[in-house]
Design a protein around this motif. Structure first.
Motif, short mmCIF file in Angstrom:
data_model
loop_
_atom_site.label_atom_id
_atom_site.label_comp_id
_atom_site.label_asym_id
_atom_site.label_seq_id
_atom_site.Cartn_x
_atom_site.Cartn_y
_atom_site.Cartn_z
N LEU A 29 0.86 -1.18 0.00
CA LEU A 29 0.00 0.00 0.00
C LEU A 29 0.89 1.23 0.00
CD1 LEU A 29 -3.09 0.50 2.35
CD2 LEU A 29 -1.50 2.36 1.87
N VAL A 51 -9.30 -6.00 -3.32
CA VAL A 51 -9.41 -4.74 -2.59
C VAL A 51 -10.85 -4.24 -2.74
CG1 VAL A 51 -8.59 -2.37 -2.37
CG2 VAL A 51 -6.99 -4.18 -3.01
N ILE A 60 -8.38 -4.67 2.40
CA ILE A 60 -7.40 -5.38 1.59
C ILE A 60 -7.49 -6.86 1.93
CG2 ILE A 60 -4.96 -5.63 1.03
CD1 ILE A 60 -4.63 -2.69 1.59
N ARG A 93 -6.74 5.68 -5.64
CA ARG A 93 -7.89 6.45 -5.19
C ARG A 93 -7.52 7.73 -4.44
NH1 ARG A 93 -13.29 6.25 -4.53
NH2 ARG A 93 -14.16 7.33 -2.72
N PRO A 104 -3.29 -1.96 -9.44
CA PRO A 104 -3.76 -1.41 -8.18
C PRO A 104 -5.04 -0.61 -8.32
CG PRO A 104 -2.04 -0.02 -9.08
CD PRO A 104 -2.15 -1.20 -10.00
N ILE A 105 -5.76 -0.46 -7.22
CA ILE A 105 -6.79 0.58 -7.13
C ILE A 105 -6.08 1.86 -6.70
CG2 ILE A 105 -8.65 1.42 -5.66
CD1 ILE A 105 -10.12 -1.09 -6.03
N GLN A 127 -11.60 7.62 -8.25
CA GLN A 127 -10.57 6.64 -8.58
C GLN A 127 -10.04 6.90 -9.97
OE1 GLN A 127 -12.81 3.66 -5.74
NE2 GLN A 127 -11.96 2.62 -7.52
N TYR A 160 -2.85 -1.06 -3.51
CA TYR A 160 -3.73 0.10 -3.28
C TYR A 160 -2.85 1.32 -3.15
CZ TYR A 160 -7.28 3.21 -1.35
OH TYR A 160 -8.14 4.26 -1.16
N ILE A 217 -13.59 -1.27 -1.78
CA ILE A 217 -13.70 0.13 -1.39
C ILE A 217 -15.16 0.44 -1.07
CG2 ILE A 217 -13.38 2.53 -2.11
CD1 ILE A 217 -10.80 0.99 -1.89
N ASN A 238 -11.79 -4.75 -6.46
CA ASN A 238 -10.75 -4.99 -7.45
C ASN A 238 -10.48 -6.48 -7.57
OD1 ASN A 238 -8.72 -4.52 -9.29
ND2 ASN A 238 -7.16 -4.28 -7.72
N VAL A 248 -11.17 1.09 3.14
CA VAL A 248 -10.41 0.19 2.26
C VAL A 248 -10.22 -1.15 2.96
CG1 VAL A 248 -8.30 -0.08 0.91
CG2 VAL A 248 -9.14 2.21 1.46
#
Length: 451
Positions: free
Chosen positions: A202, A327, A316, A292, A289-290, A249, A238, A329, A284, A314
């Protein structure tokens, strides 16, 4: 592992000369209530622009100190980085001492990035309301949180704290690298992080990622010279961003090299809708990655009037055999002490009791009058009904005639500083700059900005 992602508190900010400190105190209390309900075992992320100024007021420092004390009382890890509005030295102060309390502050960038490894376990932390500290009180009490430490097979989550960077910040420590842009700077900084691909990773950072939507209250670089390409974030699961004020995002697009190495890889579904629903949820399940932006907890300009401000939650999940990390959100809506909204009509319409009765007249108001003749002392009269009138404009034949001037200004803002200088050079010298001259001018511009 659950994290709460926040950013851009801008504590101490004034909007149209109105101090926002009490609004900020109100929203921070609301955030603390959400934290008690969500019980994030990963921790709380503050992705930069803690303060609105590099040298914040004493009142702003005091409010953030109170908020941080509350977070520590809740036995939560807290991850804090410096944004472009912050002084990195002031944010970094005492970071090694604060580590012992689970408050992790980004050091001033020195070519290395602070990494905190968060082991995943089945430990459940009970957050008691008795642990809370009243923001108006001078004392507090802390109770021990109960934990259950059954180990998990999930790899740990490594949290990397990367403060706001300019190319010169990175070039100083890696002079052998080619760093000509913000994307280059981020790519080099990430390349030297020694990221463990077997862990869940992260990143907390504060930059403008290409494709995201901006607001008027943000510092905007003419021509988008501060853009960072999303592809540099490929090693992470993330990316917790600060800098832009609308929660959104950003689509991850693999580089051609990444596409070639994994033909099955597809970019993560994402959104750049600044007015996303506060109840939105994204999961995800693809490679990449996400990325954001949590957005600001309060509206700081009328360009944000239609934003839905929220706290990002979040979660994970496990790291699968193919390296993909689930992931999820979700968001928790924030309700301000005073909303920020726009009203429009003639002076008679806006002052007619039937039109404003029963509405939140103490909101922060931008009023647009449509009268062809300007009303004498209109702002003072409107403030009798709307005490927090922040801005007054007219929309009539006279002001519409000025629209072409605004269009020209918008077109100028889309050009890079080098483009603008090149046009001036050509106009004065009746010839284009050479490539060598353009490189020299660009280098001088960077030196000026870094100073």
């Amino acid at each position: 592992m659950k994290f709460i992602h926040l950013a851009d508190l801008h504590i101490g900010k004034r909007v149209n000369a109105f101090p926002m400190l009490e609004d900020q105190r109100y929203i921070l209390k609301q955030i603390l209530t959400i934290l008690r309900e969500e019980r994030p075992d990963g921790g709380v992320i503050l992705a930069g622009d803690i303060y609105d100024k590099a040298i914040p007021s004493a009142e702003a420092v005091e409010l953030f100190d109170e908020f941080l004390t509350q977070l520590a009382a809740l036995r939560l890890r807290v991850f804090i980085i410096a944004g472009n509005h912050d002084s990195p030295e002031r944010i970094a102060f005492g970071n090694r001492l604060m580590d012992r309390s689970g408050i992790y502050l980004s050091p001033v960038y020195d070519g290395h990035v602070k990494r905190i490894t968060c082991p995943d376990s089945a430990a459940s932390v009970t957050l008691s309301a008795a642990n809370a500290v009243d923001l108006n009180a001078g004392t507090h009490s802390v109770e021990s949180a109960s934990t259950s430490a059954a180990a998990s097979t999930c790899p740990p989550v490594d949290v990397y704290l990367l403060p706001f960077l300019k190319p010169a910040n990175v070039r100083r420590f890696y002079p052998e690298e080619t760093i000509e842009s913000y994307t280059d700077a981020m790519r080099v900084a990430i390349a030297y992080m020694d990221i463990d691909p077997t862990h869940r990773n992260l990143l907390v950072t504060h930059q403008f990622v290409t494709g995201a939507s901006r607001s008027d209250s943000e510092d905007i670089s003419v021509g988008g010279s501060d853009n960072v390409d999303a592809s540099v974030f490929a090693p992470f699961d993330y990316v917790a961003l600060g800098h832009l004020h609308g929660p959104q995002q950003v689509r991850f697009q693999p580089t051609p090299e990444e596409d070639a190495s994994d033909q099955d890889a597809t970019p993560a579904t994402s959104s750049t809708d600044r007015s996303e629903s506060p109840a939105s949820t994204v999961e995800n399940t693809t490679v990449g990655p996400i990325i954001r932006y949590a957005g600001t907890p309060l509206k700081y300009s009328f360009s944000e009037a239609r934003h839905h401000k929220s706290v990002t939650v979040v979660e994970i999940g496990e790291k699968k055999a193919d390296g993909v990390v689930d992931v999820c959100i979700s968001t928790r809506e924030l309700r301000p002490l005073h909303d920020m909204r726009e009203i429009r009509g003639s002076y008679e319409e806006l002052t007619l009791r039937a039109n404003y009765e029963g509405t939140a007249t103490d909101d922060y108001i931008h009023a647009t009058l449509t009268d062809e003749i300007e009303i004498p002392d209109a702002a003072r009269h409107l403030q009798v009904i709307y005490p927090n009138l922040m801005k007054l404009d007219y929309d009539n034949a006279r002001t519409r005639g000025q629209g072409s001037e605004r269009l020209e200004l918008e077109q100028l803002e889309e050009k890079s500083p080098l483009d603008l200088f090149s046009e001036l050079f050509e106009k004065q010298n009746h010839k284009e700059m050479t490539e060598e001259q353009a490189r020299y001018v660009q280098a001088q511009m960077e030196k000026i900005w870094e100073a």
